[in-house]
Design a protein around this motif. Sequence first.
Motif, mmCIF file in Angstrom:
data_model
loop_
_atom_site.group_PDB
_atom_site.id
_atom_site.type_symbol
_atom_site.label_atom_id
_atom_site.label_comp_id
_atom_site.label_asym_id
_atom_site.label_seq_id
_atom_site.Cartn_x
_atom_site.Cartn_y
_atom_site.Cartn_z
ATOM 1 N N GLY A 104 113.257 34.290 37.987
ATOM 2 C CA GLY A 104 113.427 34.637 39.021
ATOM 3 C C GLY A 104 112.251 34.220 40.260
ATOM 4 N N VAL A 105 112.559 33.836 41.378
ATOM 5 C CA VAL A 105 111.024 33.832 41.979
ATOM 6 C C VAL A 105 110.631 34.965 43.081
ATOM 7 N N VAL A 106 110.248 34.928 43.669
ATOM 8 C CA VAL A 106 110.013 35.806 45.340
ATOM 9 C C VAL A 106 109.094 35.107 46.344
ATOM 10 N N TYR A 107 109.247 35.731 47.240
ATOM 11 C CA TYR A 107 108.736 35.783 48.714
ATOM 12 C C TYR A 107 108.273 36.397 49.306
ATOM 13 N N GLY A 108 107.006 36.298 49.380
ATOM 14 C CA GLY A 108 106.332 37.224 50.626
ATOM 15 C C GLY A 108 105.593 36.690 51.095
ATOM 16 N N ALA A 109 104.579 37.768 51.862
ATOM 17 C CA ALA A 109 103.753 37.339 52.951
ATOM 18 C C ALA A 109 102.646 37.640 51.789
ATOM 19 N N ALA A 110 101.456 35.722 52.233
ATOM 20 C CA ALA A 110 100.061 35.772 51.924
ATOM 21 C C ALA A 110 99.505 34.892 52.911
ATOM 22 N N PHE A 111 97.902 35.239 52.673
ATOM 23 C CA PHE A 111 96.714 34.697 54.228
ATOM 24 C C PHE A 111 96.954 33.408 52.838
ATOM 25 N N SER A 112 96.657 32.372 53.371
ATOM 26 C CA SER A 112 96.633 30.564 53.405
ATOM 27 C C SER A 112 94.741 30.293 52.833
ATOM 28 N N GLN A 130 98.592 36.835 45.628
ATOM 29 C CA GLN A 130 98.773 36.727 47.020
ATOM 30 C C GLN A 130 99.459 37.960 47.756
ATOM 31 N N LEU A 131 100.616 38.421 46.797
ATOM 32 C CA LEU A 131 101.895 38.859 48.377
ATOM 33 C C LEU A 131 101.256 40.561 48.136
ATOM 34 N N ARG A 132 100.529 41.317 46.738
ATOM 35 C CA ARG A 132 100.387 42.723 47.093
ATOM 36 C C ARG A 132 99.940 43.241 48.285
ATOM 37 N N GLY A 133 99.602 43.845 48.965
ATOM 38 C CA GLY A 133 99.066 44.921 49.654
ATOM 39 C C GLY A 133 99.473 44.523 50.961
ATOM 40 N N SER A 134 99.385 45.198 51.912
ATOM 41 C CA SER A 134 99.422 45.921 53.226
ATOM 42 C C SER A 134 98.597 44.030 54.175
ATOM 43 N N LYS A 135 99.581 43.956 55.094
ATOM 44 C CA LYS A 135 99.605 42.689 55.642
ATOM 45 C C LYS A 135 99.494 42.852 57.775
ATOM 46 N N TYR A 136 98.961 43.864 58.242
ATOM 47 C CA TYR A 136 99.093 44.257 59.251
ATOM 48 C C TYR A 136 98.988 43.248 60.545
ATOM 49 N N VAL A 137 99.321 41.945 60.395
ATOM 50 C CA VAL A 137 99.200 41.006 61.497
ATOM 51 C C VAL A 137 100.652 40.490 60.755
ATOM 52 N N LYS A 207 79.023 36.695 62.801
ATOM 53 C CA LYS A 207 78.126 37.653 62.283
ATOM 54 C C LYS A 207 77.626 38.091 61.208
ATOM 55 N N GLY A 208 78.405 37.803 60.043
ATOM 56 C CA GLY A 208 77.639 37.922 58.657
ATOM 57 C C GLY A 208 77.678 36.282 58.019
ATOM 58 N N ASN A 209 77.394 35.288 59.080
ATOM 59 C CA ASN A 209 77.395 33.790 58.544
ATOM 60 C C ASN A 209 78.048 33.700 57.383
ATOM 61 N N MET A 210 78.842 33.682 57.071
ATOM 62 C CA MET A 210 80.130 33.840 56.338
ATOM 63 C C MET A 210 81.882 33.195 56.293
ATOM 64 N N GLN A 211 82.303 32.214 55.229
ATOM 65 C CA GLN A 211 83.160 31.916 55.806
ATOM 66 C C GLN A 211 84.437 32.955 54.886
ATOM 67 N N MET A 212 85.060 34.026 55.378
ATOM 68 C CA MET A 212 85.643 34.894 54.951
ATOM 69 C C MET A 212 87.683 34.498 54.418
ATOM 70 N N THR A 213 87.656 35.038 52.920
ATOM 71 C CA THR A 213 88.337 33.934 52.392
ATOM 72 C C THR A 213 89.666 34.735 51.766
ATOM 73 N N LYS A 214 89.519 36.674 51.830
ATOM 74 C CA LYS A 214 90.477 37.454 51.641
ATOM 75 C C LYS A 214 89.935 38.828 52.714
ATOM 76 N N TYR A 215 91.214 39.189 52.820
ATOM 77 C CA TYR A 215 91.293 40.294 53.402
ATOM 78 C C TYR A 215 92.255 40.887 53.380
ATOM 79 N N SER A 237 75.429 31.988 50.117
ATOM 80 C CA SER A 237 75.825 32.137 48.173
ATOM 81 C C SER A 237 77.123 31.766 47.081
ATOM 82 N N LYS A 238 77.755 31.725 48.277
ATOM 83 C CA LYS A 238 79.403 31.246 46.963
ATOM 84 C C LYS A 238 79.692 33.159 46.638
ATOM 85 N N LYS A 239 79.136 34.090 46.859
ATOM 86 C CA LYS A 239 79.430 35.143 46.031
ATOM 87 C C LYS A 239 80.552 35.483 46.271
ATOM 88 N N GLN A 240 81.033 36.397 46.049
ATOM 89 C CA GLN A 240 82.328 37.424 46.873
ATOM 90 C C GLN A 240 81.764 39.021 47.325
#
Length: 404
Positions: A104-112, A130-137, A207-215, A237-240
């Motif tokens: 089967g397949v699963v549909y859920g919310a994920a950040f692009s 990508q779908l796991r976890g709470s997302k308050y938006v 503020k952090g001079n960075m690009q957020m890739t995950k929240y 520096s490309k570090k997580q």
Amino acid sequence: MIKYHHTNEPKDCCGCRACEQICSRHAITMQENAEGYYYPVIDESSCVDCGLCEKVCPMQANQIENTNQPIFLAAQTKDKNILKKSSSGGMFTQIAIHTIQQGGVVYGAAFSESMELRHIRIDNIEGLSQLRGSKYVQSNMSNIYSMVKEDLQRLTKVYFVGTPCQVCGLKLFLRKEYTNLFTSDLVCHGVPSRKIFRTVREHLEKKGNMQMTKYSFRDKHVGGWSCSSSSSYKSISKKQKYLVKDRQMDAYYHAFISGNIMRYSCYECPFTSPNRVSDITLADCWNIQELDTKFKETYREGVSLILINSERGKALWNEIKDHTVFDHIGKDWAMKNNPQLASASHKGNMRERTYDMALNDYPLFVDTFAPKSLKKTLKFYLAYYIRNNAALYSIAQHTKRLLK
């Protein structure tokens, strides 16, 4: 036509986009308003007044409720890796893995990649992260209902997870029962504004001079099983890295939980009832430690509250329950600790003012909802370091038991 088109009242639209997707004439488009929510706009020159948009609207059509009395369970996956990465007890992932293992397949919310939340389709176990976890938006549904229908018509097993209005919108959009569809709704506190979340994220990046890739709103690595928030991001520096605690995200969370940045329809939500719209309802089993259950020693790792609402839900639960630890709990206790099973969230007394602050006077927004407090900051970091040091955590737990 849909009620919102006549009343122009924001409370009459939940933004599920079912009306847009059901319209064969493409007479309905969703447009973002000043607060960051999507609302339908009808091109009356293309509309043939077929009434389908009215029939699929969760805010005015007859609700789809299960007639069975729900079974209330506290549950926790036996897979410690899943449990560690989940917001609560890992039940979504357990069901999703089972679905994919059956083809089967699963549909859920994920950040692009641009950190916009939208529903997506996943057909492999690796993608479930990508779908796991709470997302308050609020999640953008785009053309998801149409995609689900195509999968169902191909006889693909589908597991769809969303807010109650999104699940109801899907069922009304489909206009018939599909035996290969399984749904889970969330005990929803309400959906905050995409625009305010975007504003907070942009300030954090600057503020952090960075690009957020995950929240991650509720990363157990940071706050344990709780409602605290944290973020990982890609620096120059490309570090997580982890953004363990930040007043800006604290302000967003406190504005949300106080009812000041939700969609207007959330304050009059018609789905706040123990009679749910889905097969299995998912939530947190807050305060489970108060009960004499199987989770006396493990509740700090996270426990899910699940409501089994239908015969289809019972069948699905019977297929996955051996992968879980579970216990029956009382309906009244569950509703007491999850108030949105009984009533909608209250509108905050600063709602309109909050949007104005967040979008036009951001420092005031942060100061209002996350005032500086050295005591609270020290308390948070003390708990954080104890939780992430095995020896200190063991001593703290032993001391707590002695004090009791």
